[in-house]
Design an enzyme around this catalytic site. Sequence first.
Site, PDB file in Angstrom:
ATOM      1  N   CYS A 115       0.828  -1.207   0.000  1.00  0.00           N
ATOM      2  CA  CYS A 115       0.000   0.000   0.000  1.00  0.00           C
ATOM      3  C   CYS A 115       0.867   1.264   0.000  1.00  0.00           C
ATOM      4  O   CYS A 115       1.493   1.580  -1.007  1.00  0.00           O
ATOM      5  CB  CYS A 115      -1.011  -0.046   1.142  1.00  0.00           C
ATOM      6  SG  CYS A 115      -2.362   1.132   0.919  1.00  0.00           S
ATOM      7  N   HIS A 218      -3.696  -4.930   0.462  1.00  0.00           N
ATOM      8  CA  HIS A 218      -3.171  -5.375   1.764  1.00  0.00           C
ATOM      9  C   HIS A 218      -3.184  -6.909   1.860  1.00  0.00           C
ATOM     10  O   HIS A 218      -4.074  -7.479   2.497  1.00  0.00           O
ATOM     11  CB  HIS A 218      -3.994  -4.760   2.906  1.00  0.00           C
ATOM     12  CG  HIS A 218      -3.637  -3.349   3.201  1.00  0.00           C
ATOM     13  ND1 HIS A 218      -2.613  -2.999   4.066  1.00  0.00           N
ATOM     14  CD2 HIS A 218      -4.133  -2.184   2.716  1.00  0.00           C
ATOM     15  CE1 HIS A 218      -2.509  -1.679   4.109  1.00  0.00           C
ATOM     16  NE2 HIS A 218      -3.415  -1.157   3.305  1.00  0.00           N
ATOM     17  N   GLU A 220      -1.472  -8.792   3.691  1.00  0.00           N
ATOM     18  CA  GLU A 220      -1.307  -9.290   5.073  1.00  0.00           C
ATOM     19  C   GLU A 220      -2.650  -9.506   5.756  1.00  0.00           C
ATOM     20  O   GLU A 220      -2.747 -10.283   6.692  1.00  0.00           O
ATOM     21  CB  GLU A 220      -0.416  -8.330   5.885  1.00  0.00           C
ATOM     22  CG  GLU A 220      -1.083  -7.095   6.450  1.00  0.00           C
ATOM     23  CD  GLU A 220      -1.353  -5.995   5.413  1.00  0.00           C
ATOM     24  OE1 GLU A 220      -1.068  -6.216   4.218  1.00  0.00           O
ATOM     25  OE2 GLU A 220      -1.873  -4.928   5.800  1.00  0.00           O
TER      26      GLU A 220
END
Length: 242
Positions: A115, A218, A220
């Site tokens: 990001c 994102h 993660e």
Amino acid sequence: MTRNKIFGISANLFNGDEPFAYAKRAGVYNEYCQSVQLAGGIPIILPPLSGQAAIELQLNLIDVLLLSGGSDISPSAYGEDPSPLLGKTNTERDSYELTLVKMAHAKKIPIFGICRGLQLINVAFGGTLYQDLSLRQGSWTGHKQQIRADEPVHNITIAESSLLCSIIGQKNLESNSFHHQGVKQLAPGFTANAWAEDGLIEGIEMCGTAPILGVQWHPEMLALQMPSMLKIFAYFNHLEVH
Ligand code: MN
């Protein structure tokens, strides 16, 4: 056998809570750490420091640099005045990470940007950003999703010949989206490897001895449930740099 690589994750600066509301907390969402560990790596968090000597010592500790998400990058870093649509910025974090990423690359440390991390890479190597996606003709408004980060909201098309495609093994991906800025001018030496349906760049890469990969979404927040997202972290854990 692959050893556990040490992933240095650049910290975000969060506002403190009472009674320390005036202070800052350096840290990351724990999902970054969980994703790194699930991929076989060991995460350590790198707080912003000043001075190249201190940053050099931080970099000596790590095998992979992971640039985390966060607030907007000050447009002075790419030669623009602030737009009224610019969000919050933090010059302390900006100047730290801009130095960190250049020094890491000079030391042949592989870099993965998430990001803001993608945007930071692009700016550090000479690219520019849209300060707000409303300033980009034809951009879709859905890049800032209102639902949970573990729920994908938009499709991404991945270039077949890209490093990203070779890592994930597919040309389409459902991703989450939490950004109001994006790549305008791509940094020299980089190629775009992924796009949203409105044509916005969602991934960038530079192959070489120490690869640099940035994604605008994102992973993660999705890696615990989507193997394709975990594969990106695992790629950096298995990478051998000579
Ligand atoms: Mn997006």
